[in-house]
Scaffold this motif. Structure first.
Motif, PDB file in Angstrom:
ATOM      1  N   SER A  71      20.427  47.741   2.104  1.00 28.53           N
ATOM      2  CA  SER A  71      20.211  46.360   2.623  1.00 28.53           C
ATOM      3  C   SER A  71      21.132  45.049   1.861  1.00 28.53           C
ATOM      4  CB  SER A  71      18.783  46.107   2.668  1.00 28.53           C
ATOM      5  OG  SER A  71      18.267  47.182   3.506  1.00 28.53           O
ATOM      6  N   LEU A  99      18.648  51.404   6.618  1.00 30.18           N
ATOM      7  CA  LEU A  99      18.705  50.076   6.492  1.00 30.18           C
ATOM      8  C   LEU A  99      17.512  49.237   6.887  1.00 30.18           C
ATOM      9  CD1 LEU A  99      22.302  49.987   8.456  1.00 30.18           C
ATOM     10  CD2 LEU A  99      21.896  49.981   6.043  1.00 30.18           C
ATOM     11  N   GLU A 100      17.401  48.220   6.179  1.00 26.31           N
ATOM     12  CA  GLU A 100      16.187  47.344   6.482  1.00 26.31           C
ATOM     13  C   GLU A 100      16.579  45.938   6.957  1.00 26.31           C
ATOM     14  OE1 GLU A 100      13.870  47.318   3.009  1.00 26.31           O
ATOM     15  OE2 GLU A 100      12.940  49.260   3.450  1.00 26.31           O
TER      16      GLU A 100
END
Length: 117
Positions: A71, A99-100
């Motif tokens: 991220s 992924l954030e």
């Protein structure tokens, strides 16, 4: 291409100076297909122990560290291809679970979409 790193060597070594052993694991991808992958369970356990020793406790793991790493690279403007390479994944669908998106980024993206319509 490897920016001074030697791809034939291990990046992280055990306390004895050797490579971590890899185990073959199997998971089902989004298409419902079985996919084999390699995992270093003892390394994952070690990293989880580091989080606990730092007082972070439950909810933090080697995977949460990978998500944060991915991220932050994306937030700094690095390409998905670069993040995929650094995480060691051969396919994009393997990187998406790491992924954030922060709540602020999500709100800003929604506001940008709203302004288009």
């Amino acid at each position: 291409m490897y920016r001074g790193l030697m791809p034939q060597t291990c990046l992280i070594l055990t306390h004895k100076g050797g490579p971590y052993e890899l185990s073959v694991k199997r998971r089902t991808n989004e298409a419902g297909e079985l996919v084999d992958y390699l995992a270093a369970d003892s390394l994952q356990s070690y990293v989880t122990g580091l989080y606990r020793a730092a007082g972070l406790g439950r909810g933090y793991s080697s995977h949460s560290g990978r998500r944060t790493f991915a991220s932050r690279l994306l937030a700094q403007g690095h390409l998905l291809d670069t993040v995929q390479l650094l995480l060691g994944h051969s396919h994009f669908d393997h990187i998406s679970p790491y992924l954030e998106v922060s709540k602020r980024d999500f709100r800003e993206a929604c506001a940008a979409l709203d302004s288009l319509f």
